[in-house]
Design an enzyme around this catalytic site. Sequence first.
Site, PDB file in Angstrom:
ATOM      1  CE1 TYR A 180       4.921 -11.675  -3.374  1.00 27.62           C
ATOM      2  CE2 TYR A 180       4.387 -11.304  -1.071  1.00 27.62           C
ATOM      3  CZ  TYR A 180       4.316 -10.907  -2.393  1.00 27.62           C
ATOM      4  OH  TYR A 180       3.647  -9.762  -2.739  1.00 27.62           O
ATOM      5  CB  CYS A 348      -8.903   1.668   9.259  1.00 26.91           C
ATOM      6  SG  CYS A 348      -8.998   0.723   7.743  1.00 26.91           S
TER       7      CYS A 348
HETATM    8  S1  SF4 Z   1      -7.083   3.958   2.894  1.00 26.97           S
HETATM    9 FE1  SF4 Z   1      -6.519   2.071   3.943  1.00 26.97          FE
HETATM   10  S2  SF4 Z   1      -5.958   2.726   5.975  1.00 26.97           S
HETATM   11 FE2  SF4 Z   1      -7.005   4.421   5.053  1.00 26.97          FE
HETATM   12  S3  SF4 Z   1      -9.124   4.213   5.672  1.00 26.97           S
HETATM   13 FE3  SF4 Z   1      -8.971   3.166   3.708  1.00 26.97          FE
HETATM   14  S4  SF4 Z   1      -8.465   1.050   4.242  1.00 26.97           S
HETATM   15 FE4  SF4 Z   1      -8.116   2.258   6.061  1.00 26.97          FE
END
Ligand code: SF4
Length: 692
Positions: A180, A348
């Site tokens: 950016y 995650c």
């Molecule tokens: S969608 Fe994004 S936040 Fe959710 S598990 Fe996958 S990487 Fe992690």
Amino acid sequence: MSRNPRFDVLFEPVRIGPVTAPNRFYQVPHASGMTNALPQVRAAFRGVKAEGGWGVVCTGAVSIHPSSDDSPLPFASLWDDRDIRAHALMTDAVHEHGALAGIELWHGGACSLNRTSRIAPLSPSGMPWMSTHLGFMGNLRPRAMDAGDIKDLLRWQADGAKRAMRAGFDIVYVYAGMGYLPYEFLLPEYNQRSDAYGGSIANRVRLVRELLAVTRDAVGDRCAVALRISLEELRGKPGTNAESEAHEVVGLLAELPDLWDVKMDSSPTDCAPSRFAAEGSHEPIIDFVKRSTNRPVVGVGRFTSPDVMVSQIKRGILDFIGGARPSIADPFLPNKINAGREHEIRECIGCNICISSWHDGVPVRCTQNPTAGEEWRSGWHPERFAPPKSAAALLIVGGGPAGLECAVTLARRGYAVTVADAAPEFGGRLNFETRLPGLRTWGRVADWRLGLLRSLPNVSLYPGGALDADDILALEHRHVVIATGARWTKMLFSSLEFPMGELDVPQVYTPDDLALGVLPEGPVVVFDFDNYYLGGAIALRLAEHSRAVTYLTTAGNASAWTFMTNELPLVHRALCKAGVAIRTLQRITRFDGETVTAADVYSGEERRLPCRSLVIVGMRKPRAELYRALMARPTDLETAGIATVTRIGDALAPGAIVHAVHSGHRYAREFDAGEADATAPAPAPYIRDFPL
Ligand code: SF4
Ligand SMILES: Cc1cc2nc3c(=O)[nH]c(=O)nc-3n(C[C@H](O)[C@H](O)[C@H](O)COP(=O)(O)O)c2cc1C
């Protein structure tokens, strides 16, 4: 349970200029895809994170002027006073839980093609931001900014900062990252100016210095001023007076911001997929920053393990544990650590479906957390569940992602749940897929759910329990949920992408055969028109087994859809490294057991390749036999007291894991939305949000 003293350091308050964060958990700026058009949805999404213990909760990039217009990608704005109210909803939601609210003021420069505002994009020297990513690709070249433009930019930033303060934000950002505008000024490739803003590193830093100064003047001592900066490229450039240009930039600005927020430069390295990067992958780039400034430093790296977080603090790498994806996957991560329940963190998996939703232009979706983005619209709180409306028992047949999510949510609501699966292990498709190269972390989808299910008293688990219609009738559960998944077909398609029937001849395999342990004889051709991760991952696995592998696809890239999840460049690199030959824009026309004939999708020109085994990764069909068998016996269902039989997940509509998890969750939240003891699932109304 109480907090493990080992993690106490994570809960210390930290001062950021004139404000104090209650702990070290910092949700760094990340877009939600919600924009000012969905203000309630956005406020609830951010508010839940504050409720879950994140001490700082930020917006995503917020445009300060119509010359920074990212359409068709979703973006928030603070262009004039009318935008303030929408943001104030978010700051109220965050403050309600004692957290600080941060706003990332943003100008996209040459990256924003201003497709809606139609203003010529701005840049330091007229260099375009070259991109093969469809979202950023365009034909309009930017113009070089003159001294008047720079003054305008500084004024827009100052106006944005004043509005941010009026909206209630506590931390106001200058954003010099990821291509950016201020970042473009830092790099000699984009900044070829001969005035006071170009040339030496001190000159290239001048714009960021001035942006920090005008922001400080605008907010006085009411708000902290943060600088978010990408350091990967600069760290690779040797400095004149320090180890690298990154060291020089940080040294030149050291005490000017109240907080340093440091990150990588490109989405695939910044928001690195777990297939190719481990937790903490930013450390080698940003590890020096804390030694160059007395200001607190926040950094990211898909942090989900409290021990890794403590190590980052104790080793002097970071002051704040930054989280984007971990905060999406589990908004209550900090509170769980605080309560000594860190084993309950829904980690995650690094699949980047969240990123793909931004590329799709929709509110954020998450594989692990089906409530993300649904907090306000569907009333789904990640940790609170409506109590059961009846004493009905539920049977779930199939323990893959949809079945497990459905079971966990029903059980957390308080229903008695039985889950049976024909396979000896729960997990469904994950049992095979997580054994493929790089995909082990995705096993968290099953692990987290099974961990919870095993701890709940109202759950019975029967792996290795194949059930037919008679068995289910005999079990007499009030509601039966069919989560039997999908099967891969050997379907081929014409050049017009019409289905042409299945290629059912010997030596043709699908991922289901490989899951059963078949190791195809080489040379192997993997033909992929599923286009997500699986075809590429299978090719890598077969190459590991010393098979000569050709990866062939109708698309223009290997695993073409993974450009949505940041994985595509890394998939290509991995396939090349493994010696897999990649042939794009090809479809299969014939296979005789010795050679496969492939035709160019555009010209039709055919070529033959040696091939003893053909693996087709293409279309899937629901495994719906059990569902149909039950539905064919309405009288028996009634006699057995079974009120509803419902398909969820891939058994209903095959999709990615994120779809399956969402489908399982939705059933569990909504199956009794109508009558107390539902005889037919009542779809919940679709609630709409509107701009303020
Ligand atoms: S969608 Fe994004 S936040 Fe959710 S598990 Fe996958 S990487 Fe992690
Ligand atoms: C859905 C999504 C949207 C993002 N949007 C932004 C953004 O608007 N501004 C920004 O500076 N970074 C953005 N990022 C990058 C994150 O802030 C962060 O640097 C990156 O995800 C790595 O952190 P993590 O490993 O904790 O996810 C985004 C990340 C995600 C997952």
